[in-house]
Design an enzyme around this catalytic site. Structure first.
Site, mmCIF file in Angstrom:
data_model
loop_
_atom_site.group_PDB
_atom_site.id
_atom_site.type_symbol
_atom_site.label_atom_id
_atom_site.label_comp_id
_atom_site.label_asym_id
_atom_site.label_seq_id
_atom_site.Cartn_x
_atom_site.Cartn_y
_atom_site.Cartn_z
ATOM 1 C CG HIS A 64 0.728 6.174 -43.787
ATOM 2 N ND1 HIS A 64 0.978 6.940 -42.668
ATOM 3 C CD2 HIS A 64 1.734 5.250 -43.829
ATOM 4 C CE1 HIS A 64 2.071 6.520 -42.077
ATOM 5 N NE2 HIS A 64 2.559 5.494 -42.760
ATOM 6 C CG HIS A 67 6.680 4.377 -49.516
ATOM 7 N ND1 HIS A 67 6.653 5.574 -48.840
ATOM 8 C CD2 HIS A 67 6.281 3.435 -48.618
ATOM 9 C CE1 HIS A 67 6.290 5.361 -47.588
ATOM 10 N NE2 HIS A 67 6.053 4.074 -47.421
HETATM 11 O O1 G3P Z 1 5.925 -0.923 -46.066
HETATM 12 C C1 G3P Z 1 6.979 -0.025 -46.026
HETATM 13 C C2 G3P Z 1 6.561 1.267 -45.391
HETATM 14 O O2 G3P Z 1 5.391 1.714 -46.003
HETATM 15 C C3 G3P Z 1 6.337 1.142 -43.912
HETATM 16 O O3 G3P Z 1 6.141 2.372 -43.291
HETATM 17 O O4 G3P Z 1 4.789 4.158 -42.305
HETATM 18 O O5 G3P Z 1 5.365 4.239 -44.719
HETATM 19 O O6 G3P Z 1 3.705 2.591 -43.894
HETATM 20 P P1 G3P Z 1 4.950 3.385 -43.567
HETATM 21 MG MG MG Z 2 3.243 1.527 -45.733
#
Ligand code: G3P
Ligand code: MG
Length: 249
Positions: free
Chosen positions: A56, A14
């Site tokens: 992000h 992630h």
């Molecule tokens: O794509 C999975 C996750 O990244 C979605 O949430 O806020 O971490 O981008 P976020």
């Molecule tokens: Mg994400």
């Protein structure tokens, strides 16, 4: 029922390997690879001068040495910022990479990826169009296709129409009653749900409809194991090595 051709991994790093390295930087993707991840996820948006880069949040406050709305800054203005030191002095000088730089690293390192379209407010249409256009030009046709996802339906509709050959993931935060209508309308391949919304019943329902199912963001090994036991295909995690040890590739 979707005709899925995408082979999904059990573990997706992630924002790279965000527990150990500054998220959405090249250092983070290298770290994910070092930890054994075959796939990474990242967030793509546009600068004020329409350059596709990785970040992000809507603003740069949390993950850089400056403050302000990302959509108000040109990429030259973003480029001079330090996007690594907030995570530790060893990451000083990491940049918010261009999409092109991230793609070059993934090609070189044989990393597969999930590109999340994460537009700044009011920029959904341009973000999807420009990012997908760059991807079409820069990502080698011989490499495995990426998964394109977004929380923003407009972005996924553009992806469906502009790049129908790329698998799409419907990102959901809660459990909408019309999730299947949304997935069908978008011709989605996967449904990507929030860990805290996941229940064995909903997991079974999504799988029974033939969708790939990914869950974000899980850093606890026992929880990852439980989700896989319920039938989830893959887990987004900030800690790829820990979750790989728990659930395998
Ligand atoms: O794509 C999975 C996750 O990244 C979605 O949430 O806020 O971490 O981008 P976020
Ligand atoms: Mg994400």
């Amino acid at each position: 029922m979707p005709k899925r051709t995408l082979s999904l991994p059990r573990v997706i790093g992630h924002r790279g390997a965000a527990e150990a390295a500054p998220e959405n930087t090249l250092a983070s993707f290298r770290e994910a690879k070092r930890q054994g991840a075959a796939w990474v996820e990242f967030d793509a948006k546009l600068s004020a001068d329409n350059r596709a880069f990785l970040l992000h949040d809507d603003n740069i406050d949390r993950t850089s040495n400056a403050a302000g709305a990302a959509r108000a800054l040109t990429y030259d203005e973003l480029r001079v910022l330090d996007a690594g030191s907030w995570r530790g002095p060893q990451f000083a000088g990491e940049k918010m990479p261009l999409l092109a730089e991230a793609l070059a690293l993934f090609a070189q390192e044989d990393l597969q990826f999930n590109l999340e379209l994460k537009p700044c407010p009011g920029r959904a249409r341009d973000t999807a169009k420009i990012v997908l256009d760059e991807l079409a030009h820069l990502w080698p046709a011989a490499k495995p296709k990426p998964l394109i996802s977004s929380f923003v339906l407009e972005c996924l509709e553009i992806a469906r129409d502009q790049a129908p050959e790329l698998p799409r993931g419907l990102l959901l935060e809660d459990h909408p009653v019309n999730w299947l209508d949304l997935a069908q309308n978008l011709k989605a391949d996967t449904v990507n749900i929030w860990d805290q919304a996941a229940t064995p019943e909903w997991v079974a329902e999504i799988k029974a409809e033939g969708y790939g199912l990914l869950v974000y963001t899980v850093n606890d090994a026992a929880r990852a194991r439980q989700l896989i036991d319920w039938g989830v295909d893959g887990i987004f995690t900030d800690a790829p090595a820990r979750i790989l040890a728990a659930v395998g590739q």
